[in-house]
Design a protein around this motif. Sequence first.
Motif, PDB file in Angstrom:
ATOM      1  N   GLN A  70      35.554  22.491  43.395  1.00 37.80           N
ATOM      2  CA  GLN A  70      36.464  22.349  44.533  1.00 37.80           C
ATOM      3  C   GLN A  70      36.104  21.155  45.401  1.00 37.80           C
ATOM      4  O   GLN A  70      36.953  20.604  46.085  1.00 37.80           O
ATOM      5  CB  GLN A  70      36.502  23.637  45.371  1.00 37.80           C
ATOM      6  CG  GLN A  70      36.944  24.859  44.595  1.00 37.80           C
ATOM      7  CD  GLN A  70      38.134  24.579  43.688  1.00 37.80           C
ATOM      8  OE1 GLN A  70      39.164  24.080  44.125  1.00 37.80           O
ATOM      9  NE2 GLN A  70      38.005  24.866  42.392  1.00 37.80           N
ATOM     10  N   SER A  71      34.824  20.753  45.382  1.00 33.58           N
ATOM     11  CA  SER A  71      34.437  19.574  46.174  1.00 33.58           C
ATOM     12  C   SER A  71      33.954  18.440  45.274  1.00 33.58           C
ATOM     13  O   SER A  71      33.376  17.471  45.766  1.00 33.58           O
ATOM     14  CB  SER A  71      33.337  19.965  47.181  1.00 33.58           C
ATOM     15  OG  SER A  71      32.249  20.567  46.501  1.00 33.58           O
ATOM     16  N   ILE A 108      45.642  23.536  56.213  1.00 31.21           N
ATOM     17  CA  ILE A 108      45.255  24.616  55.291  1.00 31.21           C
ATOM     18  C   ILE A 108      44.511  24.082  54.069  1.00 31.21           C
ATOM     19  O   ILE A 108      43.483  24.617  53.668  1.00 31.21           O
ATOM     20  CB  ILE A 108      46.496  25.424  54.840  1.00 31.21           C
ATOM     21  CG1 ILE A 108      46.996  26.315  55.984  1.00 31.21           C
ATOM     22  CG2 ILE A 108      46.154  26.300  53.636  1.00 31.21           C
ATOM     23  CD1 ILE A 108      48.087  27.287  55.568  1.00 31.21           C
ATOM     24  N   GLY A 109      45.038  23.028  53.457  1.00 30.83           N
ATOM     25  CA  GLY A 109      44.572  22.587  52.150  1.00 30.83           C
ATOM     26  C   GLY A 109      43.064  22.541  51.964  1.00 30.83           C
ATOM     27  O   GLY A 109      42.500  23.350  51.213  1.00 30.83           O
ATOM     28  N   PRO A 110      42.379  21.616  52.631  1.00 37.34           N
ATOM     29  CA  PRO A 110      40.929  21.487  52.379  1.00 37.34           C
ATOM     30  C   PRO A 110      40.134  22.718  52.815  1.00 37.34           C
ATOM     31  O   PRO A 110      39.178  23.114  52.134  1.00 37.34           O
ATOM     32  CB  PRO A 110      40.534  20.267  53.234  1.00 37.34           C
ATOM     33  CG  PRO A 110      41.818  19.563  53.560  1.00 37.34           C
ATOM     34  CD  PRO A 110      42.895  20.595  53.539  1.00 37.34           C
ATOM     35  N   VAL A 111      40.518  23.320  53.939  1.00 38.22           N
ATOM     36  CA  VAL A 111      39.784  24.501  54.407  1.00 38.22           C
ATOM     37  C   VAL A 111      39.935  25.643  53.409  1.00 38.22           C
ATOM     38  O   VAL A 111      38.958  26.323  53.054  1.00 38.22           O
ATOM     39  CB  VAL A 111      40.312  24.956  55.795  1.00 38.22           C
ATOM     40  CG1 VAL A 111      39.674  26.281  56.198  1.00 38.22           C
ATOM     41  CG2 VAL A 111      40.044  23.895  56.840  1.00 38.22           C
ATOM     42  N   TYR A 112      41.128  25.829  52.938  1.00 39.47           N
ATOM     43  CA  TYR A 112      41.398  26.936  52.017  1.00 39.47           C
ATOM     44  C   TYR A 112      40.639  26.738  50.703  1.00 39.47           C
ATOM     45  O   TYR A 112      40.046  27.661  50.158  1.00 39.47           O
ATOM     46  CB  TYR A 112      42.905  27.016  51.786  1.00 39.47           C
ATOM     47  CG  TYR A 112      43.377  28.249  51.057  1.00 39.47           C
ATOM     48  CD1 TYR A 112      42.774  29.487  51.255  1.00 39.47           C
ATOM     49  CD2 TYR A 112      44.456  28.175  50.187  1.00 39.47           C
ATOM     50  CE1 TYR A 112      43.221  30.601  50.589  1.00 39.47           C
ATOM     51  CE2 TYR A 112      44.918  29.295  49.521  1.00 39.47           C
ATOM     52  CZ  TYR A 112      44.290  30.514  49.722  1.00 39.47           C
ATOM     53  OH  TYR A 112      44.742  31.611  49.058  1.00 39.47           O
ATOM     54  N   ARG A 113      40.637  25.513  50.202  1.00 44.43           N
ATOM     55  CA  ARG A 113      39.892  25.215  48.978  1.00 44.43           C
ATOM     56  C   ARG A 113      38.392  25.521  49.174  1.00 44.43           C
ATOM     57  O   ARG A 113      37.742  26.096  48.291  1.00 44.43           O
ATOM     58  CB  ARG A 113      40.095  23.739  48.610  1.00 44.43           C
ATOM     59  CG  ARG A 113      39.742  23.384  47.187  1.00 44.43           C
ATOM     60  CD  ARG A 113      39.912  21.886  46.906  1.00 44.43           C
ATOM     61  NE  ARG A 113      41.212  21.456  46.463  1.00 44.43           N
ATOM     62  CZ  ARG A 113      41.697  21.613  45.226  1.00 44.43           C
ATOM     63  NH1 ARG A 113      40.980  22.215  44.298  1.00 44.43           N
ATOM     64  NH2 ARG A 113      42.882  21.163  44.913  1.00 44.43           N
ATOM     65  N   LEU A 164      38.017  23.292  63.681  1.00 42.05           N
ATOM     66  CA  LEU A 164      36.580  23.172  63.489  1.00 42.05           C
ATOM     67  C   LEU A 164      36.215  23.364  62.011  1.00 42.05           C
ATOM     68  O   LEU A 164      35.372  22.635  61.469  1.00 42.05           O
ATOM     69  CB  LEU A 164      35.874  24.219  64.357  1.00 42.05           C
ATOM     70  CG  LEU A 164      34.423  23.943  64.716  1.00 42.05           C
ATOM     71  CD1 LEU A 164      34.276  22.607  65.439  1.00 42.05           C
ATOM     72  CD2 LEU A 164      33.878  25.070  65.602  1.00 42.05           C
ATOM     73  N   ALA A 165      36.886  24.288  61.331  1.00 38.92           N
ATOM     74  CA  ALA A 165      36.626  24.494  59.905  1.00 38.92           C
ATOM     75  C   ALA A 165      36.954  23.228  59.120  1.00 38.92           C
ATOM     76  O   ALA A 165      36.226  22.851  58.195  1.00 38.92           O
ATOM     77  CB  ALA A 165      37.429  25.678  59.381  1.00 38.92           C
ATOM     78  N   ALA A 166      38.052  22.561  59.486  1.00 38.84           N
ATOM     79  CA  ALA A 166      38.423  21.323  58.799  1.00 38.84           C
ATOM     80  C   ALA A 166      37.365  20.248  59.021  1.00 38.84           C
ATOM     81  O   ALA A 166      37.086  19.433  58.133  1.00 38.84           O
ATOM     82  CB  ALA A 166      39.787  20.845  59.296  1.00 38.84           C
TER      83      ALA A 166
END
Lengths: 202, 202
Positions: free
Chosen positions: A114-115, B102-107, B26-28
């Motif tokens: 994923q990363s 959503i995208g990067p955080v969710y991944r 913050l998660a992003a």
Amino acid sequence: MPNTPPSPRRRGTARTDALLQVTLELAAEVGYAGLSIEAIARRAEVGKHTIYRRWPSKAALLMDALHRVWTTDLDHRDTGDVHHDLREQFVRSAAALSEPPIGPVYRAVIAEAQSDPALRAALDERFLHTVEQRTLDRIALGQRTGELRADMDLTFATEILCGGLYYRHLLTTRPVDETAIDNLLDMFMRAYATDPPPPDRG
Amino acid sequence: MPNTPPSPRRRGTARTDALLQVTLELAAEVGYAGLSIEAIARRAEVGKHTIYRRWPSKAALLMDALHRVWTTDLDHRDTGDVHHDLREQFVRSAAALSEPPIGPVYRAVIAEAQSDPALRAALDERFLHTVEQRTLDRIALGQRTGELRADMDLTFATEILCGGLYYRHLLTTRPVDETAIDNLLDMFMRAYATDPPPPDRG
């Protein structure tokens, strides 16, 4: 069998098998992040450069290692009943995915991918592509024998068959059990089985 | 609108929205692993205990934050054409899944959930359950109006619709594009559309 020494080709295959086995064992012990070509070379008692001549990265090597275990265990049969053959293969795949040596290593690889886009590319090209090809071959045979509809998109049907239960496996707490496999195959057969069924092949 | 002060309930909702927004931001920035209730509380200018009174963990809080963005953007419509409504919603979902916030955080959450069963449980219960419920409601409506077959397993059909493209998203380098969505819906409609189509509802 006559007691002749193994051919150079066979010795090469045995060495490759041993190296791939060591790679999986070490990955299971230290995780993908902790894995290194150096450590694999040390445990397999080969030179680093021997490995780098054939594999550009630890990702590529590990994908080939997963692939070897997978393809040894998980051939599709051809009994003439595509639903039966897919079911049998998926039940075995689901077990393999949830147990060592593949289970935990494979889950960790997917997480890391994923990363790490290069790892995701290696996963796709060196592992999933071959897994998918086997399912594609089996349903293409089902098309030729008239069990499955000629207008089915082989590539996409394969993807849903091979990938449809990863959501359950990776994102939920629901098990990839025989009920889930039967539900997936029920949808697949409703969508793509010919109706009425074709005459007997024999 | 008359210029009256907002009700306590409305002020509470606005505070919750602001807190969930801060959580996503913050998660992003720092990723799931770097996220902490302390840092969220500091940036949102609320006490830690205010957060812990409602959310048992950062996982639960982040799932509610994803859920808020998701459900604001991603309602299913009812135009009377279940194929159309599902397609429209899935095209929007796919875009949301590949873009910030959503995208990067969710991944990253999905990756982390591979080694954190509690996070996977929170993902399933606090986020996916609600997403799936909306799709289930829409196809249940399709059953009631006669567009979809009465013998369709609602729960499993929902899972394949909501989950069928995660394989492509998480494991491959293939894009979740409109072709993939159309292929999934083609399989779904072949499997479960009534045939012949029902008479007009009007």
